[in-house]
Write a protein that holds these residues in place. Structure first.
Motif, mmCIF file in Angstrom:
data_model
loop_
_atom_site.group_PDB
_atom_site.id
_atom_site.type_symbol
_atom_site.label_atom_id
_atom_site.label_comp_id
_atom_site.label_asym_id
_atom_site.label_seq_id
_atom_site.Cartn_x
_atom_site.Cartn_y
_atom_site.Cartn_z
ATOM 1 N N PHE A 1 38.687 48.582 58.407
ATOM 2 C CA PHE A 1 38.358 48.787 56.994
ATOM 3 C C PHE A 1 38.752 50.202 56.560
ATOM 4 O O PHE A 1 39.393 50.404 55.523
ATOM 5 C CB PHE A 1 36.855 48.532 56.845
ATOM 6 N N SER B 1 40.524 50.949 47.554
ATOM 7 C CA SER B 1 39.206 51.103 46.962
ATOM 8 C C SER B 1 39.277 51.345 45.467
ATOM 9 O O SER B 1 38.263 51.272 44.787
ATOM 10 C CB SER B 1 38.491 52.275 47.637
ATOM 11 N N MET C 1 39.387 47.071 43.660
ATOM 12 C CA MET C 1 38.736 46.052 44.474
ATOM 13 C C MET C 1 38.683 44.739 43.704
ATOM 14 O O MET C 1 38.222 44.699 42.565
ATOM 15 C CB MET C 1 37.307 46.482 44.814
ATOM 16 N N HIS D 1 33.508 55.036 52.769
ATOM 17 C CA HIS D 1 33.681 53.936 53.732
ATOM 18 C C HIS D 1 32.945 54.221 55.038
ATOM 19 O O HIS D 1 32.343 53.346 55.638
ATOM 20 C CB HIS D 1 35.161 53.733 54.067
ATOM 21 N N THR E 1 42.481 42.598 47.503
ATOM 22 C CA THR E 1 42.147 44.021 47.428
ATOM 23 C C THR E 1 43.183 44.839 48.194
ATOM 24 O O THR E 1 43.478 44.552 49.343
ATOM 25 C CB THR E 1 40.764 44.267 48.049
ATOM 26 N N MET F 1 36.308 41.509 52.590
ATOM 27 C CA MET F 1 36.915 41.929 51.326
ATOM 28 C C MET F 1 37.781 40.791 50.840
ATOM 29 O O MET F 1 38.172 39.914 51.605
ATOM 30 C CB MET F 1 37.787 43.168 51.537
ATOM 31 N N SER F 2 38.134 40.862 49.563
ATOM 32 C CA SER F 2 39.081 39.882 49.047
ATOM 33 C C SER F 2 40.460 40.222 49.589
ATOM 34 O O SER F 2 40.820 41.396 49.681
ATOM 35 C CB SER F 2 39.103 39.940 47.529
ATOM 36 N N GLU G 1 32.434 42.521 45.741
ATOM 37 C CA GLU G 1 33.669 43.190 46.188
ATOM 38 C C GLU G 1 33.662 43.495 47.682
ATOM 39 O O GLU G 1 34.709 43.586 48.300
ATOM 40 C CB GLU G 1 33.884 44.500 45.406
ATOM 41 N N LEU G 2 32.472 43.725 48.210
ATOM 42 C CA LEU G 2 32.372 44.062 49.627
ATOM 43 C C LEU G 2 31.246 43.270 50.261
ATOM 44 O O LEU G 2 30.190 43.101 49.653
ATOM 45 C CB LEU G 2 32.020 45.547 49.811
#
Lengths: 258, 389
Positions: free
Chosen positions: B252, B73, B76, B56, B70, B66-67, B217-218
């Protein structure tokens, strides 16, 4: 070993701090009990005793007659129950813990066992006594401790721990420690009990001479008949009462009634 | 004469301790042991939390999308890539990088065993990491089926880095598809992933053919210089639909750490371990000081008979506690350094002796020693000067 106290070393340690006028110790009608309720047992029965500055008083008597109790009461180690105990003019009956603790700084004590601190050298043990004098610098207090050890004939044993010293040497360190705090009253409980005849004699002579140099009064409890002659006055205790013995050790008069 | 010389006394506490070397050694061993235990447990705990964000931290991003589904990590969820394009509409947003992120199965080419590895897929021409050296290495990713392997990955993935440096062609399977190692990067294993690989988004989609189209995902967002990430994040949260969550880079990282801290037993276990060290230390120091006071009771009583105050004697015991704390801490700290080096080489977790933890453990040892000294002092009340005649 160290010679008899004939080898007098001049001491410049300063005398007692200005004696209060009047007797060092004045005990009147002192009674004391141990235990409670049914088990209550009287150990002192109306004791009267006066000790003047510089006087050496020997207290004898059978064991269990209350000698040590009297000593602890005068030494401000116990609360006085009934009667009056004045030390340096200060009344101990009804005194607080803090008052007694402060008073004790003016009283030197020598015990049956030497009660030296095992982790300290002879010099440091004596300095524990002179450390009670707040007005002196560390160096002055240390020099004084050395001076005292020299006075008791232990100049060569400054850095020895108590378990490396003989019984007589330990008792001498204890005397030096008691005197290093410049007491005006010295209480000794059978200081010769653990010593042989000659060493005992030497220790008592030394004690008397040094106390006299300091103008310090001495109250000594002893069973030892060989040292009675050092006393200015001999007092005998039996069943919680005091009797004054005259110097010849003959007839007795009840003390305080004369 | 100054005040120091006036008030200087025989260092009784020091002498009481040092004239009994055997007992002192036992005491220091006990305190050090407790200290080492605390260092180890706290080191593991912090190291694991730090390790959860090794990757990260590397991202070149001011904001991260992000969703909202999530949680960490290791799981995700995807969100529409469009959201990143929408974010570009904000005047403060400079550019963005869509990133695929998933755990895939890597086959060790030596033992044929599989193990899950973190795969990151992105458009190789986009910026991904803060470290610019990736840019040149990433060119190889334009060929399909090429991956960059993290040389810091745990050895269970096979001697990939070694073989690659020897010039061998390293090929293996990821999720059953053939890949070839096209280069090495250095990222480091994290808590959730023992190893990492980087690949292009094209290759990533080939490895994970079931990924819905347009789902990522990101989303990394970089802002124009001088803008305030928290403010822009707040604005984007209002503008973007609820199917995406906006974090600053700091948030994050915290989000990930917080998952391990609160949703797993790890934090609790290691904190408990440190507490155990504390308790063991307390018991040892208390034993030592208590028996020390008991042994010297007649001597303390003698000092009281001589006119020393009870408070002065309490001070002696307190200073003994203080000395024990300081003397016991030093070996604990040194051993802690050694242990951390051992942990680093053994687990590749980023565990280091930081000043905060050094201070924390010292405070714990100090509290431990002083509390024990306080308890041992009660025994001093038994010292009755009247009893020693």
């Amino acid at each position: 070993m160290v010679g008899a106290p004939s080898s007098r070393t001049p001491l410049h340690l300063g005398g007692p701090e200005k004696n209060a006028p009047g007797p060092t110790v004045a005990v009147q009608h002192l009674s004391h009990w141990y235990g409670k309720g049914e088990m209550r047992r009287q150990v002192l029965q109306g004791v009267d005793l006066v000790i003047d500055p510089g006087e050496v008083v020997l207290l004898t008597g059978p064991s269990g007659c209350g000698k040590t109790t009297l000593l602890t009461l005068i030494g401000a180690l116990r609360q006085v129950m009934e009667g009056s105990v004045r030390v340096f003019g200060q009344e101990l009956c009804g005194s607080s813990r803090a008052q007694r603790q402060e008073l004790r700084q003016g009283i030197g004590m020598i015990f049956q066992g030497h009660n030296l601190l095992r982790c300290l050298t002879a010099e440091q043990n004596v300095q524990m006594g002179s450390d009670l004098l707040p007005s002196l610098s560390y160096r002055a207090r240390r020099d004084q401790a050395r001076e005292w050890l020299r006075a008791v004939g232990l100049a060569d044993h400054l850095n020895k721990l108590p378990h490396d010293l003989s019984g007589g040497q330990k008792q001498r360190v204890a005397i030096a420690r008691a005197l290093a705090a410049r007491p005006r009253l010295l209480l000794a409980d059978e200081p010769t009990a653990a010593l042989d005849k000659q060493t005992g004699r030497e220790v008592v002579d030394l004690l008397k001479r040094l106390a006299r140099d300091q103008g310090c009064a001495v109250l000594m409890v002893t069973h030892d008949p060989r040292i009675l002659d050092v006393a200015d006055r001999l007092v005998q205790m039996e069943d919680g009462r005091l009797w004054q013995a005259d110097a010849s050790g003959g007839s007795m008069v009840e003390y305080g009634e004369s | 004469m100054n005040g120091f010389w006036q008030s200087r006394r025989i260092p009784l506490s020091w002498l009481l301790l040092t004239r009994q070397p055997a007992r002192l050694a036992v005491a220091l061993a006990g305190i050090s042991f407790a200290g080492i235990l605390m260092f180890m447990q706290l080191g593991f705990r912090d190291g694991l939390f730090d390790a959860s964000v090794t990757v990260h931290k590397l991202f070149d991003a001011d904001l991260v999308l992000m969703s909202p589904r999530t949680m960490s990590s290791i799981g995700m969820a995807g969100f529409p890539r469009r959201r990143l394009v929408q974010a570009l509409a904000d005047p403060q947003v400079k550019d963005t990088t869509p990133v695929h992120w998933n755990l895939l199965l890597w086959r060790n080419p030596q033992t044929r065993a599989t193990r899950s590895i973190l795969a990151i897929g992105y458009e190789p021409t986009d910026p991904l990491f803060l470290d610019p050296s990736l840019r040149s290495k990433a060119e190889v990713l334009n060929q399909e089926g090429r991956v960059l392997f993290d040389s810091l990955s745990r050895p269970e993935f096979g001697p990939i880095a070694e073989w690659f440096r020897q010039g061998k062609v390293v090929e293996t399977e990821v999720d059953g598809k053939r890949v070839r190692v096209g280069g090495l990067v250095e990222l480091g294993p994290s808590f959730g992933a023992d190893g990492n690989l980087i690949t292009s988004d094209e290759t990533f989609l080939r490895l994970r053919p079931n990924t819905p189209p347009g789902s990522i995902e990101l989303g990394l967002i970089r802002l124009v210089p001088g803008s305030e990430p928290a403010v822009v994040a707040q604005r984007l949260r209002k503008q973007l639909p609820k199917d995406v969550a906006v974090y600053t880079k700091k948030e994050f990282e915290e989000f990930e750490k917080n998952y391990w801290r609160s949703s797993t037993a790890i934090g609790f276990i290691f904190t408990l371990g440190a507490a155990m060290g504390f308790v063991v230390g307390c018991v040892i120091v208390y034993q030592i000081l208590y028996s020390d006071v008991s042994d010297h009771l007649p001597e303390y009583a003698t000092l009281m008979a001589m006119g020393y105050r009870l408070s002065g004697l309490l001070g002696v015991v307190a200073r003994e506690g203080l000395l024990l704390a300081v003397l016991g801490y030093v070996p604990a700290w040194l051993a802690g350094q050694g242990l951390y080096a051992l942990i680093r080489s053994g687990t590749k977790l980023p565990v280091a002796m930081d000043s905060q933890r050094s201070l924390l453990v010292f405070m714990m040892i100090l509290v431990m020693c002083m509390a024990s000294a306080g308890l041992a002092m009660r025994k001093l009340a038994d010292a009755d000067p009247a009893e020693i005649f």
